[in-house]
Design an enzyme around this catalytic site. Structure first.
Site, PDB file in Angstrom:
ATOM      1  N   ARG A   1      35.008  36.983  35.566  1.00  0.00           N
ATOM      2  CA  ARG A   1      35.337  36.079  36.681  1.00  0.00           C
ATOM      3  C   ARG A   1      36.263  36.792  37.665  1.00  0.00           C
ATOM      4  O   ARG A   1      37.126  36.173  38.280  1.00  0.00           O
ATOM      5  CB  ARG A   1      36.025  34.836  36.136  1.00  0.00           C
ATOM      6  CG  ARG A   1      37.250  35.173  35.290  1.00  0.00           C
ATOM      7  CD  ARG A   1      38.147  33.998  35.195  1.00  0.00           C
ATOM      8  NE  ARG A   1      39.199  34.223  34.238  1.00  0.00           N
ATOM      9  CZ  ARG A   1      40.178  33.387  34.049  1.00  0.00           C
ATOM     10  NH1 ARG A   1      40.226  32.284  34.746  1.00  0.00           N
ATOM     11  NH2 ARG A   1      41.099  33.644  33.168  1.00  0.00           N
TER      12      ARG A   1
ATOM     13  N   LYS B   1      40.838  37.461  40.961  1.00  0.00           N
ATOM     14  CA  LYS B   1      40.647  36.801  39.663  1.00  0.00           C
ATOM     15  C   LYS B   1      40.272  35.345  39.919  1.00  0.00           C
ATOM     16  O   LYS B   1      41.015  34.629  40.595  1.00  0.00           O
ATOM     17  CB  LYS B   1      41.958  36.898  38.867  1.00  0.00           C
ATOM     18  CG  LYS B   1      41.866  36.384  37.448  1.00  0.00           C
ATOM     19  CD  LYS B   1      43.088  36.819  36.649  1.00  0.00           C
ATOM     20  CE  LYS B   1      43.075  36.255  35.248  1.00  0.00           C
ATOM     21  NZ  LYS B   1      44.257  36.698  34.494  1.00  0.00           N
TER      22      LYS B   1
ATOM     23  N   GLY C   1      33.171  31.659  35.615  1.00  0.00           N
ATOM     24  CA  GLY C   1      33.624  32.624  36.608  1.00  0.00           C
ATOM     25  C   GLY C   1      34.784  32.141  37.462  1.00  0.00           C
ATOM     26  O   GLY C   1      35.180  32.797  38.419  1.00  0.00           O
TER      27      GLY C   1
ATOM     28  N   ASP D   1      41.964  44.805  25.538  1.00  0.00           N
ATOM     29  CA  ASP D   1      41.502  44.713  26.929  1.00  0.00           C
ATOM     30  C   ASP D   1      42.602  44.209  27.847  1.00  0.00           C
ATOM     31  O   ASP D   1      42.424  44.170  29.059  1.00  0.00           O
ATOM     32  CB  ASP D   1      40.280  43.790  27.025  1.00  0.00           C
ATOM     33  CG  ASP D   1      40.576  42.411  26.476  1.00  0.00           C
ATOM     34  OD1 ASP D   1      40.825  42.305  25.261  1.00  0.00           O
ATOM     35  OD2 ASP D   1      40.582  41.453  27.250  1.00  0.00           O
TER      36      ASP D   1
ATOM     37  N   ASP E   1      47.694  40.770  32.730  1.00  0.00           N
ATOM     38  CA  ASP E   1      47.041  39.589  32.188  1.00  0.00           C
ATOM     39  C   ASP E   1      48.063  38.576  31.653  1.00  0.00           C
ATOM     40  O   ASP E   1      48.403  38.562  30.475  1.00  0.00           O
ATOM     41  CB  ASP E   1      46.023  39.967  31.096  1.00  0.00           C
ATOM     42  CG  ASP E   1      44.735  39.205  31.315  1.00  0.00           C
ATOM     43  OD1 ASP E   1      44.826  38.043  31.743  1.00  0.00           O
ATOM     44  OD2 ASP E   1      43.650  39.755  31.089  1.00  0.00           O
TER      45      ASP E   1
END
Ligand code: AMP
Ligand code: MG
Length: 503
Positions: free
Chosen positions: A92, A112, A125, A256, A266
């Site tokens: 996404r 994002k 997404g 990740d 993140d």
């Protein structure tokens, strides 16, 4: 490309082999609107005045890029809570381009929540306004704390609802990062290389990209891949030590979500700890406490071992030698982390740098905090005040609810601390304490309150919180209304017990 977006140049990921990316479809939202535009960051990046044009708004909201341009989504793999997932990627998100800042550094411009890509699988997404504002607030706080971090240039509301448990306002965040190459990107490359059995072609291309982009001083060196790895290890060691020194819990340290640039990346269910608990977990999905506060260093080392596995064929043609080299480098993590944390705590406590007595004193500090229920941030804040000449009462009051033994320990801690810190250079160390102990952090209850208000269309609490956390070491003006005191810990009914990905 028209003049108004010329500062956003084509991304260098396009020079990687095509396995690493896919075109991101354009997905124009019905009614894009700026929610926040980070003018200070725009200036640091050298963006022109008035950069926030309607054309940029369209691009950053997932709409059409300027003529001739295309956003790309990056492929990656990863271990999620220890489970191998070979196929992840920007489901996404998309890279719109990059910016060469006046300091010479190059930054990715990443969207994002900009719509589903080939990597989206079952996801929609999209992203909610509240989760994007959460990343905005906390990443700005990290930058204010001078901890390496990705940052946010903007949050744009899309005008379209996003369906989670209930419909919520949708948004896109523009993330600025030195790199979006994750440990998981290397895992993807190594996994694809193994599948095709053509040698480490993709891994080498990716490593060369990272060296050129992040560590150009290693290019051309015969041992450049080992140096790349050693640098990533060193940066992660320092980064996690910095998190620990401010009570930050990342919450989802999957491979990740770990960047080779050493930036915090993140911001999902992350949180700053209120009362100290070394096993603290906030993330509602971290059932086993894999990413608990005190596990962050061992987990970083675990992730770095996964990175080493990917790079082995580049370390040495002889597999045994490669393994030994990798092990040597990985073993440097613990001492580097320990030294960075000790140095950080020496500053926070106003200790004499490198005094042999510090180690035992710091071990005692963790013992005292553990089980005391003292607020982590206030502990150092009030100690700094004692150092500045305030009485002991406020500091000792942090332990008022603790048992008698802990209260005695706290009093002994203070007298030991006086013994260790006395000295001629104390005023210089007091300044270091003031620069190391934040007064305002994005406390969980304040973040939740700000996000709830933003969802109702009131951005003021979010703006006030952002302004405060950008300058976390500055003494705030006394609030007229005690309800507005951003320094205060939560009242019992305000305590946030769990954070949700709430993506
Ligand atoms: P994260 O938990 O944000 O680190 O994301 C893990 C993976 O799930 C990444 O590959 C994301 O791109 C993907 N993902 C997360 N949310 C969505 C979504 N709403 N739609 C599509 N993919 C998503
Ligand atoms: Mg992620």
């Amino acid at each position: 490309m028209t003049a108004s977006t010329h500062f956003l140049r084509e991304t260098s990921y396009r020079a990687l082999p095509p396995e690493f990316f896919a075109a991101a479809p354009v997905s124009p939202p019905p009614a894009p609107q700026w929610v926040v535009f980070n003018g200070a960051l725009a200036a640091e990046l050298g963006l022109p005045e008035g950069a926030a044009t309607p054309e940029l708004l369209e691009w950053l909201s997932g709409g059409a890029p300027p003529q001739g341009r295309e956003n790309i989504a990056l492929a990656y793999a990863g271990h999620q809570f220890g489970q191998w997932n070979p196929a992840m990627g920007d489901g996404r998100a998309a890279i719109a381009g990059e910016i060469a800042a006046p300091d010479g550094a190059v930054y990715d411009v990443h969207l994002k929540g900009s719509g589903p890509t080939k990597f989206a699988r079952r996801g929609d997404g999209r992203a909610t306004l509240s989760s994007m504002l959460r990343e905005y607030i906390v990443s700005e706080a990290m930058a204010g704390l001078r901890i390496p971090t990705t940052r946010a240039l903007a949050v744009v509301a899309t005008g379209a609802p996003v369906y989670r448990e209930t419909p919520q306002p949708g948004a896109v965040l523009t993330r600025i990062a030195r790199s979006h190459v994750r440990v998981g990107t290397f895992q993807y490359a190594a996994n694809e290389d193994a599948r095709r059995d053509q040698g480490p072609l993709l891994t080498k291309a990716l490593a060369d990209h990272c060296i050129a982009r992040l560590y150009p001083e290693f290019s051309g060196q015969p041992d450049r891949y080992l140096r790349l790895y050693a640098e990533v290890v060193a940066r992660q060691a320092r980064l996690v030590a910095q998190w620990m020194a401010v009570g930050f819990i990342h919450g989802v340290m999957n491979t990740d979500n770990m960047s080779v640039s050493g930036e915090t990346i993140d911001f999902g269910p992350c949180a700053f700890m209120d009362s100290f608990n070394r096993r603290q977990v906030y993330s509602s999905i971290d059932n086993d406490g894999r990413y608990a506060f005190n596990r962050q260093a061992p987990i970083a080392a675990w992730n770095l071992a996964r990175l080493a596995e990917c790079l082995l064929p580049l370390f040495d043609a002889d597999a045994d030698v490669a393994l030994i080299r990798a092990e040597e480098m990985l073993e440097s993590f613990r001492p580097a982390y320990g030294a960075a944390l000790a140095e950080g705590l020496e500053r926070k406590l106003g200790l004499k740098s490198g005094d042999p007595a510090n180690e035992a004193f710091i071990a005692g500090l963790w013992r005292l905090l553990d089980g005391s229920n003292a607020d982590f941030t206030l502990f150092f804040r009030r100690l700094t005040r004692v150092a500045g000449g305030a009485g002991d009462a406020d500091f000792l009051d942090l332990f008022a609810q603790a048992d008698a033994m802990t209260r005695e320990d706290a009093a002994r801690f203070l007298s030991d601390w006086r013994g260790l810190t006395a000295g001629e250079d104390f005023s210089a160390r007091l300044e270091l304490m003031r620069a190391a102990n934040p007064i305002v952090i994005p406390r969980n209850h304040r973040v939740e309150q700000a996000l709830a208000a933003a969802n109702q269309g009131d951005l003021q609490p979010m703006q006030r919180l952002c302004a405060a956390v950008k300058n976390p070491f500055r003494e705030p003006a006394a609030p007229e209304n005690p309800e507005d005191d951003l320094e205060a810990p939560p009242r019992p009914e305000e305590i946030v017990q769990a954070t949700f990905c709430g993506t």
